[in-house]
Motif scaffolding. Sequence first.
Motif, mmCIF file in Angstrom:
data_model
loop_
_atom_site.group_PDB
_atom_site.id
_atom_site.type_symbol
_atom_site.label_atom_id
_atom_site.label_comp_id
_atom_site.label_asym_id
_atom_site.label_seq_id
_atom_site.Cartn_x
_atom_site.Cartn_y
_atom_site.Cartn_z
ATOM 1 N N PHE A 291 0.818 -1.214 0.000
ATOM 2 C CA PHE A 291 0.000 0.000 0.000
ATOM 3 C C PHE A 291 0.848 1.260 0.000
ATOM 4 O O PHE A 291 2.007 1.261 0.410
ATOM 5 C CB PHE A 291 -0.946 -0.002 1.209
ATOM 6 C CG PHE A 291 -0.261 0.189 2.541
ATOM 7 C CD1 PHE A 291 -0.033 1.458 3.063
ATOM 8 C CD2 PHE A 291 0.151 -0.911 3.289
ATOM 9 C CE1 PHE A 291 0.579 1.636 4.296
ATOM 10 C CE2 PHE A 291 0.753 -0.743 4.533
ATOM 11 C CZ PHE A 291 0.971 0.532 5.029
ATOM 12 N N GLU A 292 0.229 2.346 -0.463
ATOM 13 C CA GLU A 292 0.857 3.662 -0.456
ATOM 14 C C GLU A 292 0.415 4.439 0.775
ATOM 15 O O GLU A 292 -0.747 4.367 1.181
ATOM 16 C CB GLU A 292 0.477 4.440 -1.715
ATOM 17 C CG GLU A 292 1.098 3.905 -2.996
ATOM 18 C CD GLU A 292 2.592 4.180 -3.070
ATOM 19 O OE1 GLU A 292 3.055 5.127 -2.405
ATOM 20 O OE2 GLU A 292 3.278 3.442 -3.793
ATOM 21 N N THR A 293 1.323 5.194 1.350
ATOM 22 C CA THR A 293 0.985 5.986 2.542
ATOM 23 C C THR A 293 0.452 7.369 2.193
ATOM 24 O O THR A 293 -0.154 8.019 3.041
ATOM 25 C CB THR A 293 2.229 6.152 3.436
ATOM 26 O OG1 THR A 293 3.264 6.802 2.674
ATOM 27 C CG2 THR A 293 2.742 4.801 3.925
ATOM 28 N N LYS A 294 0.617 7.804 0.963
ATOM 29 C CA LYS A 294 0.270 9.182 0.603
ATOM 30 C C LYS A 294 -1.223 9.351 0.382
ATOM 31 O O LYS A 294 -1.913 8.465 -0.112
ATOM 32 C CB LYS A 294 1.021 9.595 -0.666
ATOM 33 C CG LYS A 294 2.532 9.665 -0.490
ATOM 34 C CD LYS A 294 3.206 10.077 -1.783
ATOM 35 C CE LYS A 294 4.725 10.148 -1.612
ATOM 36 N NZ LYS A 294 5.403 10.522 -2.867
ATOM 37 N N ALA A 295 -1.727 10.520 0.776
ATOM 38 C CA ALA A 295 -3.113 10.942 0.544
ATOM 39 C C ALA A 295 -3.218 12.406 0.948
ATOM 40 O O ALA A 295 -2.341 12.932 1.650
ATOM 41 C CB ALA A 295 -4.097 10.088 1.344
ATOM 42 N N VAL A 296 -4.282 13.092 0.514
ATOM 43 C CA VAL A 296 -4.479 14.482 0.937
ATOM 44 C C VAL A 296 -4.737 14.497 2.437
ATOM 45 O O VAL A 296 -5.160 13.490 3.029
ATOM 46 C CB VAL A 296 -5.650 15.133 0.172
ATOM 47 C CG1 VAL A 296 -5.333 15.206 -1.309
ATOM 48 C CG2 VAL A 296 -6.950 14.372 0.407
ATOM 49 N N TRP A 297 -4.538 15.651 3.054
ATOM 50 C CA TRP A 297 -4.541 15.715 4.521
ATOM 51 C C TRP A 297 -5.853 15.247 5.136
ATOM 52 O O TRP A 297 -5.849 14.531 6.147
ATOM 53 C CB TRP A 297 -4.218 17.142 4.978
ATOM 54 C CG TRP A 297 -5.315 18.146 4.721
ATOM 55 C CD1 TRP A 297 -5.464 18.939 3.631
ATOM 56 C CD2 TRP A 297 -6.422 18.425 5.584
ATOM 57 N NE1 TRP A 297 -6.580 19.720 3.740
ATOM 58 C CE2 TRP A 297 -7.196 19.432 4.942
ATOM 59 C CE3 TRP A 297 -6.840 17.964 6.818
ATOM 60 C CZ2 TRP A 297 -8.366 19.953 5.488
ATOM 61 C CZ3 TRP A 297 -7.998 18.478 7.383
ATOM 62 C CH2 TRP A 297 -8.753 19.455 6.726
ATOM 63 N N TRP A 298 -6.985 15.625 4.528
ATOM 64 C CA TRP A 298 -8.253 15.235 5.140
ATOM 65 C C TRP A 298 -8.550 13.751 4.926
ATOM 66 O O TRP A 298 -9.228 13.117 5.756
ATOM 67 C CB TRP A 298 -9.404 16.109 4.645
ATOM 68 C CG TRP A 298 -9.600 16.142 3.144
ATOM 69 C CD1 TRP A 298 -9.073 17.024 2.268
ATOM 70 C CD2 TRP A 298 -10.407 15.238 2.384
ATOM 71 N NE1 TRP A 298 -9.479 16.744 0.981
ATOM 72 C CE2 TRP A 298 -10.309 15.646 1.037
ATOM 73 C CE3 TRP A 298 -11.201 14.147 2.705
ATOM 74 C CZ2 TRP A 298 -10.981 14.980 0.003
ATOM 75 C CZ3 TRP A 298 -11.874 13.470 1.681
ATOM 76 C CH2 TRP A 298 -11.757 13.885 0.351
ATOM 77 N N ALA A 299 -8.032 13.188 3.843
ATOM 78 C CA ALA A 299 -8.161 11.743 3.641
ATOM 79 C C ALA A 299 -7.286 10.991 4.643
ATOM 80 O O ALA A 299 -7.675 9.920 5.139
ATOM 81 C CB ALA A 299 -7.773 11.379 2.211
ATOM 82 N N GLN A 300 -6.109 11.549 4.951
ATOM 83 C CA GLN A 300 -5.257 10.961 5.983
ATOM 84 C C GLN A 300 -5.965 10.977 7.334
ATOM 85 O O GLN A 300 -5.904 10.007 8.107
ATOM 86 C CB GLN A 300 -3.935 11.743 6.090
ATOM 87 C CG GLN A 300 -3.045 11.668 4.861
ATOM 88 C CD GLN A 300 -2.233 10.384 4.805
ATOM 89 O OE1 GLN A 300 -2.728 9.312 5.127
ATOM 90 N NE2 GLN A 300 -0.986 10.495 4.376
ATOM 91 N N PHE A 301 -6.645 12.087 7.610
ATOM 92 C CA PHE A 301 -7.378 12.198 8.874
ATOM 93 C C PHE A 301 -8.477 11.133 8.963
ATOM 94 O O PHE A 301 -8.649 10.478 10.001
ATOM 95 C CB PHE A 301 -7.984 13.604 9.000
ATOM 96 C CG PHE A 301 -8.774 13.812 10.253
ATOM 97 C CD1 PHE A 301 -8.136 14.029 11.468
ATOM 98 C CD2 PHE A 301 -10.162 13.782 10.228
ATOM 99 C CE1 PHE A 301 -8.870 14.215 12.634
ATOM 100 C CE2 PHE A 301 -10.904 13.967 11.381
ATOM 101 C CZ PHE A 301 -10.260 14.180 12.589
ATOM 102 N N LEU A 302 -9.212 10.949 7.887
ATOM 103 C CA LEU A 302 -10.255 9.918 7.862
ATOM 104 C C LEU A 302 -9.652 8.528 8.018
ATOM 105 O O LEU A 302 -10.198 7.671 8.729
ATOM 106 C CB LEU A 302 -11.033 9.999 6.546
ATOM 107 C CG LEU A 302 -12.038 11.145 6.390
ATOM 108 C CD1 LEU A 302 -12.639 11.122 4.994
ATOM 109 C CD2 LEU A 302 -13.138 11.031 7.431
#
Length: 361
Positions: A291-302
């Motif tokens: 899996f990839e760890t990257k995502a936009v900040w609000w997606a990371q929060f979710l």
Amino acid sequence: YQVVFNLMENGIKYNQPGGKLTVALSRFEDNAMLQVTDTGMGIPEDALVLLNLGRLGTEKNLTELVELFAMARAQNDKLMLLITSLGEETAFLAVAIITYWCLDKNRGYYLMTVGFIGTIFNQFLKLLCRIPRPWVKDPNFTIVEEAREAASGYSFPSGHSQSAVGTFGGLVATVSNKALRILFIVIALLVPFSRMYLGVHTPADVLVGSACSVAMIFGFRFMINGKGIPVMFGVMGVLAVGFICFVEFFPFPADIDAHNYASGLKNAYTMIGCIIGVSVVYVVDLKYVNFETKAVWWAQFLKILVGLGTVLLIKEGLRMLLEMVLPVYPARAIRYFLIVVWAGIGWPSFFPIFAKLGVKK
């Protein structure tokens, strides 16, 4: 009469539960000397200076000043109890999992290794040295009562200090942001201090626990770049099996602290479950999930919010179910194995969904 009454009243009012109040009358040259002593927290030295300079004038002022310092101490107690909670298992798991999910998997493995080996080493030393808590050795030792219940078992070395320094000191080694590094250093220093402030550990306890973690932080740094991870997992497995054998078969004395022995067993089986789990996670993610760890900040929060919620649900929900069909300690090993597998490859299987959120087409 009023002076003596106020002194005795304050000695009782601001004493610790089960404390002592001693009143002694003696002769000093041509004068009578009255001494009132108690086992309470006392008045800080800086307050005594103010008393000597201002003379205050009335006993009422003295009572008000003592009450003021008692209120300040109570607020400090609450703050230190909050700070000390950052050295608990929950804080370590949250930090390691978030790092693994959102920042970098190798750095997550690094924090887990520091935490897992640190726990094994800490529990081994507690059972080997069997040094009692400070107030057990000295009944007059002052402790913040709210901290007593969670501080059962042996004292040396400090598990909270070792966990906090390993967790937040490890973060210092994995981030480049200067402000964050300063924050993590402050936390890593405050948690050991809070253990001494609360009266549940001696300086030797926190220094040895902290030093062990510092040694591992520097000793395992090669893992941050992905080097030697399978070897370190093998080392952890050997240590975990060795620790279980030590706890189960070592001829401990009959007067060993029952709670600490049970804690050693609990942690031994917890570690074997976690280490087998993280080894499975490493292999499966490398070959299949990736899996990839990257995502936009609000997606990371979710991702963090929902993911930690599911981890907590598994952690607490499976407890009773597994213990209904298995002995307590094997059930704990299986439960933590499942927690790690879910956190390592189960929940991350959904990360491609989060990676697409917020991406412009």
